[in-house]
Design a protein around this motif. Sequence first.
Motif, PDB file in Angstrom:
ATOM      1  N   ASN A  29      10.821 -16.633  13.341  1.00  0.00           N
ATOM      2  CA  ASN A  29      11.273 -18.530  13.221  1.00  0.00           C
ATOM      3  C   ASN A  29      10.791 -19.391  14.310  1.00  0.00           C
ATOM      4  O   ASN A  29      10.789 -20.762  15.001  1.00  0.00           O
ATOM      5  N   PHE A  40      22.780 -14.696  11.169  1.00  0.00           N
ATOM      6  CA  PHE A  40      22.731 -13.574  12.541  1.00  0.00           C
ATOM      7  C   PHE A  40      24.428 -12.863  12.500  1.00  0.00           C
ATOM      8  O   PHE A  40      24.273 -13.016  11.218  1.00  0.00           O
ATOM      9  N   ASP A  61      29.026 -16.731  15.528  1.00  0.00           N
ATOM     10  CA  ASP A  61      28.130 -17.887  16.322  1.00  0.00           C
ATOM     11  C   ASP A  61      27.347 -18.343  15.031  1.00  0.00           C
ATOM     12  O   ASP A  61      26.317 -19.663  15.272  1.00  0.00           O
ATOM     13  N   PHE A  98      29.159 -23.082  13.677  1.00  0.00           N
ATOM     14  CA  PHE A  98      29.515 -23.820  14.560  1.00  0.00           C
ATOM     15  C   PHE A  98      29.952 -25.084  14.799  1.00  0.00           C
ATOM     16  O   PHE A  98      30.718 -26.050  16.050  1.00  0.00           O
ATOM     17  N   PHE A 145      24.206 -28.704   8.090  1.00  0.00           N
ATOM     18  CA  PHE A 145      23.296 -28.878   9.147  1.00  0.00           C
ATOM     19  C   PHE A 145      22.331 -28.607   9.135  1.00  0.00           C
ATOM     20  O   PHE A 145      20.854 -29.998   9.546  1.00  0.00           O
ATOM     21  N   PHE A 193      32.812 -28.613  19.652  1.00  0.00           N
ATOM     22  CA  PHE A 193      32.063 -26.948  19.978  1.00  0.00           C
ATOM     23  C   PHE A 193      33.646 -26.642  21.091  1.00  0.00           C
ATOM     24  O   PHE A 193      33.672 -25.131  20.348  1.00  0.00           O
ATOM     25  N   ARG A 218      28.043 -15.972  23.441  1.00  0.00           N
ATOM     26  CA  ARG A 218      27.845 -16.185  22.797  1.00  0.00           C
ATOM     27  C   ARG A 218      27.521 -17.859  23.025  1.00  0.00           C
ATOM     28  O   ARG A 218      26.321 -18.128  21.632  1.00  0.00           O
ATOM     29  N   ARG A 250      24.135 -17.732  22.520  1.00  0.00           N
ATOM     30  CA  ARG A 250      23.266 -17.396  20.220  1.00  0.00           C
ATOM     31  C   ARG A 250      23.888 -18.161  19.718  1.00  0.00           C
ATOM     32  O   ARG A 250      23.041 -18.324  18.361  1.00  0.00           O
ATOM     33  N   VAL A 251      24.862 -19.439  19.528  1.00  0.00           N
ATOM     34  CA  VAL A 251      24.703 -20.486  19.414  1.00  0.00           C
ATOM     35  C   VAL A 251      24.094 -21.267  19.024  1.00  0.00           C
ATOM     36  O   VAL A 251      23.371 -21.597  17.741  1.00  0.00           O
ATOM     37  N   LEU A 257      20.869 -20.025  19.722  1.00  0.00           N
ATOM     38  CA  LEU A 257      19.476 -19.961  18.531  1.00  0.00           C
ATOM     39  C   LEU A 257      20.417 -19.804  17.858  1.00  0.00           C
ATOM     40  O   LEU A 257      19.190 -20.087  16.599  1.00  0.00           O
ATOM     41  N   ALA A 258      21.371 -20.492  16.613  1.00  0.00           N
ATOM     42  CA  ALA A 258      20.982 -19.683  15.290  1.00  0.00           C
ATOM     43  C   ALA A 258      21.119 -21.333  14.982  1.00  0.00           C
ATOM     44  O   ALA A 258      20.457 -21.585  14.023  1.00  0.00           O
ATOM     45  N   MET A 259      21.325 -22.578  15.848  1.00  0.00           N
ATOM     46  CA  MET A 259      21.537 -24.055  15.954  1.00  0.00           C
ATOM     47  C   MET A 259      19.710 -24.463  16.368  1.00  0.00           C
ATOM     48  O   MET A 259      19.465 -25.120  14.999  1.00  0.00           O
ATOM     49  N   LEU A 260      19.010 -23.597  16.587  1.00  0.00           N
ATOM     50  CA  LEU A 260      17.684 -23.552  16.643  1.00  0.00           C
ATOM     51  C   LEU A 260      17.000 -23.414  15.155  1.00  0.00           C
ATOM     52  O   LEU A 260      15.969 -23.587  14.759  1.00  0.00           O
ATOM     53  N   SER A 261      17.349 -21.957  14.891  1.00  0.00           N
ATOM     54  CA  SER A 261      16.951 -21.195  14.002  1.00  0.00           C
ATOM     55  C   SER A 261      17.203 -22.118  12.759  1.00  0.00           C
ATOM     56  O   SER A 261      16.189 -22.100  11.430  1.00  0.00           O
TER      57      SER A 261
END
Lengths: 247, 260
Positions: A54, A87, A92, A95, A105, B160, B209, B212-213, B215-219
Amino acid sequence: MSTAPSLLVEDVAFAYPDGHQALFGVDLRIEPGERVALLGPNGAGKTTLVLHLNGILRPGRGSISVAGLPVTKQNLREIRSRVGIVFQDPDDQLFMPTVGEDVAFGPRNLGLPEAEVAARVATALEQVGMGGYADRPPHHLSFGQRRRVAVATVLSMHPEILVLDEPSSNLDPAGRRELAEVLESLPVTLLMVTHDLPYAMQLCPRSVVLDAGAVVADAGTRELLADQQLLAAHRLELPYGFDPTRT
Amino acid sequence: MGARHGGALSARYVAGTSPVHRLAPQVKLVAVLAYALVVVATPVHAGWAPWAYAGYLLAVLAAAAVAGVRPGRLAAGLVVETPFVVFALLLPFVTRGPRVEVLGLSLSESGLQTGGALLAKATLSVLAATVLAATTEPRELMHGLERLRLPSALVQILGFMIRYVDVVSGELHRMRVARESRAFDGRRRGALRVVGAAAGALFIRSYERGERVHLAMLSRGYTGRLPRGPVAAVPSRDWLTGLSLPLAAGAVLATGMLLG
């Protein structure tokens, strides 16, 4: 070729800024609706490859396209809606303060109207068997429930391909089975990164082995797992007593 | 699972459907802030000040009663005030000026006044904040701050914190259990070094962490702004209801100023 493959990875090589070369020319083609397991020992480059799909990481050489759309900077938003990465640690992935807001989101980032967002959230939670949990904070859920909600957070973006990083890790047997049922019921292309060979066999007719940054095997999961020499050469091991030719 | 049911932050929240619970969070935030400002604006050395404090107390207790917040819950909220209490108790001893005899102790008169005023003002403000915390869920507070146009980065950081405080405290708890399982004694000499190292490890874990969070948000298409859900306008009647607390306090203050 009538329809473009869901995922096309061509000759992708990548080195981290510190000089460590993680991928040496990876080729992978996944057709729409396929379910494929990506196997390999720790440090093989599996996660690095996933982050290329991605556009989080950009290849030093080679190219990637998702349903015909190349992964480039201009296409990033569309690519991230087409590739849904789940993931490994759901903490993670989740959030936002509540499950519903988290599933919303992605769609909201896509700029969808609020009515459409609400409909997608409801459908995605229903698909993973978590309808009715929208208002709950994630830390109230069991680990298995959180993992399924994490799947819903990308389903709500209507991805072309779902990419799961170690989906069965830390799940109890019931949680494992429930997740497998959910994944089997989803009408999407699936790429599953895992060490859990029986799980790969249960869910994915095809497997690809990645080791030292290159694809070293690509075959039917059953025959691949029956090849003891191949498994041993790449630090893959079946659980004690598991016989792939008998299940 | 390390986190207790309900989590550390939402433990302050008391579920309910009172009129105070139903008010929009931004209304309550403004009301509590305005109330605290009125309380703080009361002149310390005015003779009528104690009467004003009594009036404010009545107003906040009425709000608590409407909200269904019980006295025990209010008292528990006052614990955060402890440092103020210590400071306020010291003042009569260290301030100079005319002295008075109280129970055989020679105390400063102005110190007594200042200390007493500090204590009263802190207590009243904390009481109002306790009613707010007991009737508003943390994430609702966050939405309220967002609607009051607090910078989005600050609101995201708060969000957060709310989400991860239980995850991080769970990690801390597991590290402590692992330490103690190997016969670690926190009271022994040199223990501080070990605890310091653990704090460092926790920091690094949390930092990772965070990455990683992100990264998950960008994804999922994050571009620097948290997307908002639908925003409902607050009817002016709700503003009136919410602001009745600071208005009552303001009336007490005005009366004191005029008559005193």
